[in-house]
Design a protein around this motif. Structure first.
Motif, PDB file in Angstrom:
ATOM      1  N   ILE A  79       1.104   6.035  -8.755  1.00 39.15           N
ATOM      2  CA  ILE A  79       0.966   7.494  -8.783  1.00 39.15           C
ATOM      3  C   ILE A  79       1.926   8.132  -7.775  1.00 39.15           C
ATOM      4  O   ILE A  79       2.690   9.044  -8.098  1.00 39.15           O
ATOM      5  CB  ILE A  79      -0.499   7.912  -8.460  1.00 39.15           C
ATOM      6  CG1 ILE A  79      -1.436   7.485  -9.596  1.00 39.15           C
ATOM      7  CG2 ILE A  79      -0.596   9.425  -8.236  1.00 39.15           C
ATOM      8  CD1 ILE A  79      -2.917   7.585  -9.258  1.00 39.15           C
ATOM      9  N   THR A  80       1.894   7.599  -6.551  1.00 40.79           N
ATOM     10  CA  THR A  80       2.721   8.152  -5.483  1.00 40.79           C
ATOM     11  C   THR A  80       4.214   8.007  -5.780  1.00 40.79           C
ATOM     12  O   THR A  80       4.985   8.944  -5.605  1.00 40.79           O
ATOM     13  CB  THR A  80       2.389   7.448  -4.152  1.00 40.79           C
ATOM     14  OG1 THR A  80       0.974   7.454  -3.970  1.00 40.79           O
ATOM     15  CG2 THR A  80       3.040   8.135  -2.987  1.00 40.79           C
ATOM     16  N   SER A 104      -2.588   3.447  -6.910  1.00 39.24           N
ATOM     17  CA  SER A 104      -2.257   4.485  -5.928  1.00 39.24           C
ATOM     18  C   SER A 104      -0.762   4.518  -5.632  1.00 39.24           C
ATOM     19  O   SER A 104      -0.172   5.581  -5.440  1.00 39.24           O
ATOM     20  CB  SER A 104      -3.035   4.256  -4.634  1.00 39.24           C
ATOM     21  OG  SER A 104      -2.806   2.954  -4.138  1.00 39.24           O
ATOM     22  N   VAL A 105      -0.143   3.342  -5.627  1.00 41.68           N
ATOM     23  CA  VAL A 105       1.299   3.252  -5.364  1.00 41.68           C
ATOM     24  C   VAL A 105       2.087   3.764  -6.575  1.00 41.68           C
ATOM     25  O   VAL A 105       3.084   4.477  -6.425  1.00 41.68           O
ATOM     26  CB  VAL A 105       1.709   1.802  -5.007  1.00 41.68           C
ATOM     27  CG1 VAL A 105       3.219   1.678  -4.842  1.00 41.68           C
ATOM     28  CG2 VAL A 105       1.008   1.353  -3.728  1.00 41.68           C
ATOM     29  N   GLU A 107       0.809  -1.220   0.000  1.00 43.99           N
ATOM     30  CA  GLU A 107       0.000   0.000   0.000  1.00 43.99           C
ATOM     31  C   GLU A 107       0.839   1.265   0.000  1.00 43.99           C
ATOM     32  O   GLU A 107       0.366   2.332  -0.367  1.00 43.99           O
ATOM     33  CB  GLU A 107      -0.920   0.008   1.232  1.00 43.99           C
ATOM     34  CG  GLU A 107      -1.972  -1.085   1.187  1.00 43.99           C
ATOM     35  CD  GLU A 107      -2.810  -1.121   2.444  1.00 43.99           C
ATOM     36  OE1 GLU A 107      -2.252  -0.905   3.532  1.00 43.99           O
ATOM     37  OE2 GLU A 107      -4.015  -1.375   2.340  1.00 43.99           O
TER      38      GLU A 107
END
Lengths: 125, 136
Positions: free
Chosen positions: A89-90, A86-87, A54
């Motif tokens: 993008i981050t 999400s990972v 995550e």
């Protein structure tokens, strides 16, 4: 506390499953475990399943790149599989690139990449 | 969440980095941030907590839930009494990393958050405040 980490042999590939929020100790164990298992089973590649992960900070990303380099030094290939949107993008916004590491959408595609790689190798011979 | 709108976590070892990540994830998720924003906030917190462990030895993260009219936000302040950052402006510039190649450092964190404030004094320590606002 160390989260569960599994490294198993599937066909002639190692499949390492990374827990969702690994601490530094788990990451270090992962590196050792993969390299030891490579030697033991004489596999041609490693698939790192990060679909449960995550959060990937720069330390974790660096450890993955470093592990891939070590696997390469031992004569193998690494494919990172299943990074969450999400990972991704981050990680990109943080300015991190997994340079020199193969990536795949899931474990199945990762296995396919390693299979193809060895076929190409045979054809070259 | 109403009763407890702020708190703090001591940071000394790499285990504390995991504690910071878990707490920040819990708060951000409860507030209703999107999966991607939760990942951004947790990653930023992880980077700053690691900086403390690696460069300052010990410090603290203070978390606060901000409520301004309709706006809800999460504020994290990382404080240490470490060596300090010699040139904050340079450290905030993209591509800068402190010597041993550790992390993309502060510019990356800034990108992940809405607001960031860095105060540092050589030999005294560093205080970094980051905020993410919840978009409805």
């Amino acid at each position: 506390m160390t989260e569960n980490l599994s490294i198993i042999k599937v066909e002639d590939v190692l499949l390492a499953t990374i827990p969702s929020d690994p601490d530094d100790e788990t990451i270090a164990k992962l590196q050792d475990g993969i390299l030891e298992s490579m030697k033991k089973y004489k596999v041609k590649g490693v698939v790192m399943d990060i679909s449960a992960v995550e959060t990937m900070d720069s330390y974790f990303a660096r450890a993955i790149m470093e592990t891939a380099q070590m696997v390469s030094l031992m004569g193998g290939e690494t494919v990172i599989a299943g990074m969450r949107p999400s990972v991704a993008i981050t990680t990109a916004q943080l300015g991190l690139t997994l340079k020199g590491v193969h990536t795949a959408i899931d474990v199945e595609s990762a296995m396919e990449i390693l299979r193809k790689g060895s076929q190409e190798g045979r054809e070259k011979k | 969440m109403k009763e407890q709108e702020k708190g703090s976590i001591q940071i000394e070892t790499s285990t504390d980095i995991v504690r910071v990540r878990r707490k920040v994830r819990e708060i951000a998720t409860t507030l209703g941030f999107s999966i991607t924003d939760v990942a951004r906030i947790v990653t930023a917190a992880s980077e700053l907590a690691r900086n403390i462990v690696q460069f300052a030895g010990s410090g603290v993260m203070q978390w606060t839930i901000l409520r301004r009219n309709e706006l809800i936000g999460i504020q994290l302040i990382f404080v240490d009494k470490g060596p300090g950052i010699p040139d904050v402006e340079l450290a905030m510039r993209e591509g800068y990393s402190s010597g041993n190649g550790l992390g993309m450092g502060l510019p990356g964190v800034k990108k992940l958050m809405d607001e960031m404030e860095v105060k540092s004094k050589i030999g005294k320590g560093t205080k970094i405040k980051i905020i993410k606002w919840l978009r409805k």
